[in-house]
Motif scaffolding. Structure first.
Motif, PDB file in Angstrom:
ATOM      1  N   ALA A  36      19.790   6.391  16.479  1.00  0.00           N
ATOM      2  CA  ALA A  36      18.541   7.148  16.515  1.00  0.00           C
ATOM      3  C   ALA A  36      17.379   6.420  15.858  1.00  0.00           C
ATOM      4  CB  ALA A  36      18.735   8.510  15.857  1.00  0.00           C
ATOM      5  N   SER A  37      17.619   5.202  15.351  1.00  0.00           N
ATOM      6  CA  SER A  37      16.552   4.385  14.747  1.00  0.00           C
ATOM      7  C   SER A  37      15.796   5.139  13.652  1.00  0.00           C
ATOM      8  CB  SER A  37      15.553   3.923  15.827  1.00  0.00           C
ATOM      9  OG  SER A  37      16.199   3.152  16.811  1.00  0.00           O
ATOM     10  N   PHE A  38      16.539   5.856  12.812  1.00  0.00           N
ATOM     11  CA  PHE A  38      15.887   6.603  11.740  1.00  0.00           C
ATOM     12  C   PHE A  38      15.342   5.648  10.672  1.00  0.00           C
ATOM     13  CE2 PHE A  38      15.546   8.592   7.654  1.00  0.00           C
ATOM     14  CZ  PHE A  38      14.851   9.757   7.948  1.00  0.00           C
ATOM     15  N   ALA A  39      14.137   5.959  10.167  1.00  0.00           N
ATOM     16  CA  ALA A  39      13.534   5.152   9.106  1.00  0.00           C
ATOM     17  C   ALA A  39      12.494   5.991   8.376  1.00  0.00           C
ATOM     18  CB  ALA A  39      12.885   3.888   9.663  1.00  0.00           C
ATOM     19  N   CYS A  40      12.273   5.658   7.118  1.00  0.00           N
ATOM     20  CA  CYS A  40      11.189   6.268   6.356  1.00  0.00           C
ATOM     21  C   CYS A  40      10.497   5.173   5.553  1.00  0.00           C
ATOM     22  CB  CYS A  40      11.705   7.348   5.414  1.00  0.00           C
ATOM     23  SG  CYS A  40      10.408   8.015   4.328  1.00  0.00           S
ATOM     24  N   THR A  41       9.191   5.095   5.691  1.00  0.00           N
ATOM     25  CA  THR A  41       8.382   4.150   4.915  1.00  0.00           C
ATOM     26  C   THR A  41       7.526   4.937   3.935  1.00  0.00           C
ATOM     27  OG1 THR A  41       8.292   2.673   6.836  1.00  0.00           O
ATOM     28  CG2 THR A  41       6.742   2.250   5.042  1.00  0.00           C
ATOM     29  N   VAL A  42       7.474   4.471   2.698  1.00  0.00           N
ATOM     30  CA  VAL A  42       6.732   5.149   1.643  1.00  0.00           C
ATOM     31  C   VAL A  42       5.529   4.313   1.230  1.00  0.00           C
ATOM     32  CG1 VAL A  42       6.808   6.031  -0.717  1.00  0.00           C
ATOM     33  CG2 VAL A  42       8.815   6.275   0.775  1.00  0.00           C
ATOM     34  N   GLY A  43       4.373   4.948   1.141  1.00  0.00           N
ATOM     35  CA  GLY A  43       3.169   4.285   0.654  1.00  0.00           C
ATOM     36  C   GLY A  43       2.658   4.966  -0.603  1.00  0.00           C
ATOM     37  N   ILE A  44       2.142   4.182  -1.538  1.00  0.00           N
ATOM     38  CA  ILE A  44       1.636   4.707  -2.808  1.00  0.00           C
ATOM     39  C   ILE A  44       0.137   4.436  -2.888  1.00  0.00           C
ATOM     40  CG2 ILE A  44       1.795   4.551  -5.335  1.00  0.00           C
ATOM     41  CD1 ILE A  44       4.682   3.611  -4.985  1.00  0.00           C
ATOM     42  N   GLY A  45      -0.638   5.445  -3.285  1.00  0.00           N
ATOM     43  CA  GLY A  45      -2.082   5.324  -3.359  1.00  0.00           C
ATOM     44  C   GLY A  45      -2.557   4.615  -4.612  1.00  0.00           C
ATOM     45  N   ALA A  46      -3.809   4.154  -4.560  1.00  0.00           N
ATOM     46  CA  ALA A  46      -4.373   3.361  -5.658  1.00  0.00           C
ATOM     47  C   ALA A  46      -4.468   4.150  -6.957  1.00  0.00           C
ATOM     48  CB  ALA A  46      -5.757   2.841  -5.260  1.00  0.00           C
ATOM     49  N   GLU A  47      -4.826   5.426  -6.872  1.00  0.00           N
ATOM     50  CA  GLU A  47      -5.076   6.215  -8.075  1.00  0.00           C
ATOM     51  C   GLU A  47      -3.811   6.497  -8.874  1.00  0.00           C
ATOM     52  OE1 GLU A  47      -7.345   9.701  -7.322  1.00  0.00           O
ATOM     53  OE2 GLU A  47      -9.078   8.619  -6.536  1.00  0.00           O
ATOM     54  N   VAL A  48      -2.650   6.446  -8.239  1.00  0.00           N
ATOM     55  CA  VAL A  48      -1.403   6.758  -8.953  1.00  0.00           C
ATOM     56  C   VAL A  48      -0.485   5.542  -9.060  1.00  0.00           C
ATOM     57  CG1 VAL A  48      -1.480   9.194  -8.303  1.00  0.00           C
ATOM     58  CG2 VAL A  48      -0.261   7.563  -6.834  1.00  0.00           C
ATOM     59  N   TRP A  49      -0.954   4.392  -8.573  1.00  0.00           N
ATOM     60  CA  TRP A  49      -0.096   3.206  -8.588  1.00  0.00           C
ATOM     61  C   TRP A  49       0.413   2.893  -9.989  1.00  0.00           C
ATOM     62  CZ3 TRP A  49       2.443   0.026  -5.320  1.00  0.00           C
ATOM     63  CH2 TRP A  49       2.939  -1.169  -5.858  1.00  0.00           C
ATOM     64  N   ASP A  50      -0.462   2.850 -10.955  1.00  0.00           N
ATOM     65  CA  ASP A  50      -0.079   2.439 -12.305  1.00  0.00           C
ATOM     66  C   ASP A  50       0.968   3.369 -12.907  1.00  0.00           C
ATOM     67  OD1 ASP A  50      -1.856   0.323 -12.136  1.00  0.00           O
ATOM     68  OD2 ASP A  50      -3.494   1.456 -13.046  1.00  0.00           O
ATOM     69  N   GLU A  51       0.761   4.685 -12.809  1.00  0.00           N
ATOM     70  CA  GLU A  51       1.702   5.606 -13.445  1.00  0.00           C
ATOM     71  C   GLU A  51       3.000   5.757 -12.653  1.00  0.00           C
ATOM     72  OE1 GLU A  51       0.029   9.500 -13.895  1.00  0.00           O
ATOM     73  OE2 GLU A  51      -1.124   9.365 -12.038  1.00  0.00           O
ATOM     74  N   LEU A  52       2.926   5.686 -11.330  1.00  0.00           N
ATOM     75  CA  LEU A  52       4.160   5.827 -10.549  1.00  0.00           C
ATOM     76  C   LEU A  52       5.055   4.602 -10.664  1.00  0.00           C
ATOM     77  CD1 LEU A  52       3.597   7.599  -7.107  1.00  0.00           C
ATOM     78  CD2 LEU A  52       4.936   8.355  -9.078  1.00  0.00           C
ATOM     79  N   THR A  53       4.457   3.427 -10.827  1.00  0.00           N
ATOM     80  CA  THR A  53       5.258   2.200 -10.893  1.00  0.00           C
ATOM     81  C   THR A  53       5.499   1.733 -12.317  1.00  0.00           C
ATOM     82  OG1 THR A  53       3.331   0.732 -10.772  1.00  0.00           O
ATOM     83  CG2 THR A  53       4.295   1.476  -8.674  1.00  0.00           C
ATOM     84  N   ASN A  54       5.132   2.548 -13.303  1.00  0.00           N
ATOM     85  CA  ASN A  54       5.290   2.162 -14.703  1.00  0.00           C
ATOM     86  C   ASN A  54       4.531   0.875 -15.024  1.00  0.00           C
ATOM     87  OD1 ASN A  54       6.877   4.208 -16.003  1.00  0.00           O
ATOM     88  ND2 ASN A  54       8.635   3.512 -14.794  1.00  0.00           N
ATOM     89  N   GLY A  55       3.351   0.747 -14.407  1.00  0.00           N
ATOM     90  CA  GLY A  55       2.479  -0.369 -14.748  1.00  0.00           C
ATOM     91  C   GLY A  55       2.809  -1.682 -14.085  1.00  0.00           C
ATOM     92  N   LEU A  56       3.488  -1.654 -12.932  1.00  0.00           N
ATOM     93  CA  LEU A  56       3.710  -2.904 -12.201  1.00  0.00           C
ATOM     94  C   LEU A  56       2.353  -3.481 -11.772  1.00  0.00           C
ATOM     95  CD1 LEU A  56       6.724  -2.086  -9.828  1.00  0.00           C
ATOM     96  CD2 LEU A  56       6.737  -3.497 -11.889  1.00  0.00           C
ATOM     97  N   PRO A  57       2.260  -4.796 -11.630  1.00  0.00           N
ATOM     98  CA  PRO A  57       0.986  -5.402 -11.197  1.00  0.00           C
ATOM     99  C   PRO A  57       0.499  -4.773  -9.895  1.00  0.00           C
ATOM    100  CG  PRO A  57       2.514  -7.098 -11.918  1.00  0.00           C
ATOM    101  CD  PRO A  57       3.302  -5.822 -11.884  1.00  0.00           C
ATOM    102  N   ARG A  58      -0.798  -4.527  -9.832  1.00  0.00           N
ATOM    103  CA  ARG A  58      -1.370  -3.917  -8.636  1.00  0.00           C
ATOM    104  C   ARG A  58      -1.529  -4.947  -7.523  1.00  0.00           C
ATOM    105  NH1 ARG A  58      -4.160   0.953  -9.594  1.00  0.00           N
ATOM    106  NH2 ARG A  58      -5.635   0.530  -7.903  1.00  0.00           N
ATOM    107  N   PRO A  59      -1.239  -4.570  -6.301  1.00  0.00           N
ATOM    108  CA  PRO A  59      -1.542  -5.448  -5.166  1.00  0.00           C
ATOM    109  C   PRO A  59      -3.032  -5.781  -5.170  1.00  0.00           C
ATOM    110  CG  PRO A  59      -0.121  -3.641  -4.489  1.00  0.00           C
ATOM    111  CD  PRO A  59      -0.563  -3.331  -5.880  1.00  0.00           C
ATOM    112  N   ALA A  60      -3.360  -6.998  -4.812  1.00  0.00           N
ATOM    113  CA  ALA A  60      -4.721  -7.511  -4.990  1.00  0.00           C
ATOM    114  C   ALA A  60      -5.790  -6.689  -4.281  1.00  0.00           C
ATOM    115  CB  ALA A  60      -4.781  -8.965  -4.509  1.00  0.00           C
TER     116      ALA A  60
END
Length: 318
Positions: free
Chosen positions: A59-83
């Protein structure tokens, strides 16, 4: 010398399926431990995917997750931001606006079967609970031979084969802090089908830049003439190199409510490419000569996200 371990991307290049669901949420600022709850849910996406996809491996099931700029820092525990990661840039043309709407996390769910998408959504929302507020939920479907509800084949200009990862996935030389990731822009368009149908096929073809039945590309308009959608959506840099994005657009609608639309979703390793495309459509080239499809297709949402590698996503729960 230590062997470099390949970074696994998310399923950005998953095939276009018969069914897709797009869920955009914001993180609740009143629910206790909302950020940690969302972080844990994102880290569980790969396990949820396995739970659901095993029910039908074809069935070619897939899920892709995207994270917004405003929550990037707190959701990723401060991982470097994409440029290039920043909030969606609202584009104001002389007549139409590409609007900015809220969005902290995007879930792009797809499968050949609607029930698999439904089951994944159910399990996902159970994990998220009160930690999020759903700001948009759109269920898309394949319409005949991959056409939009305007009647034209959609996605003809998509890259294929090896050109897909080259256009969508960030390499070390592009941004060492975002390898394996992809920028995602989503917009929900509502169509004026009555007005569109009143144009006649020849006029519609001139607006799109392709024939309606055979999907044959038409010649470009002159330098100062109103350009077709396919021309305005083609992006070249200063050296004349063309840059692609991967569109996984899906039609959606509710005839009983006279609602007809297209959910635009574009993946690219360079966010500026998609932004330039929207600027050309809404502002026009030359300025003032906007994409005439916008006279019959109105953008009601607009959000930008970054889809990190699967490795990054899995590690959010650690």
């Amino acid at each position: 010398m230590a062997r470099r371990v390949p970074i696994a991307p998310q399923a950005v290049d998953a095939p276009l399926t018969c069914s897709a669901t797009f869920i955009v949420v914001t993180i609740s600022r009143t629910a206790p431990d909302a950020v940690s709850t969302v972080r844990s849910a994102l880290a569980s996406v790969s396990d949820l995917t396995k739970n659901v996809s095993i029910r039908d491996l074809n069935a070619s099931f897939a899920c892709t997750v995207g994270i917004g700029a405003e929550v990037w820092d707190e959701l990723t525990n401060g991982l470097p931001r994409p440029a290039e990661l920043h909030a969606f840039k609202e584009v104001k043309g002389g007549k139409h606006i590409a609007v900015l709407t809220p969005g902290d996390v995007l879930f792009h769910i797809r499968a050949e079967r609607r029930d698999l998408c439904f089951e994944f959504e159910r399990q996902l929302m159970d994990l998220l609970g009160d930690a999020v507020e759903v700001v948009d939920h759109t269920v898309g479907f394949r319409y005949f031979d991959v056409r939009d509800l305007l009647g034209f084949v959609d996605g003809t200009a998509n890259p294929v084969g090896q050109a897909v990862p080259q256009a969508t996935l960030i390499a070390a030389e592009d941004d060492g802090n975002a390898v394996g990731g992809s920028y995602v822009v989503v917009q929900k368009y509502l169509h004026d089908l009555r007005g569109w149908k009143g144009l006649g096929v020849e006029r519609q073809e001139a607006i799109i830049g392709r024939t309606k039945l055979e999907n044959i590309e038409l010649d470009d308009a002159g330098e100062e003439e109103q350009k077709a959608h396919k021309t305005l959506a083609t992006i070249e840099d200063e050296e004349g190199t063309e840059h692609d994005i991967l569109r996984d657009n899906m039609p959606f609608g509710n005839p009983a409510a006279s609602e007809y639309g297209t959910y635009f979703i574009g993946y690219s390793k360079k966010l500026w490419v998609t932004e330039k495309m929207l600027e050309r459509m809404f502002v026009g080239v030359p300025e003032g000569k906007h994409d005439r499809i916008l006279d019959y297709s109105r953008a009601v949402t607009g959000s930008t996200f970054f889809a990190p590698s699967a490795d990054v996503l899995d590690g959010l729960g650690e």
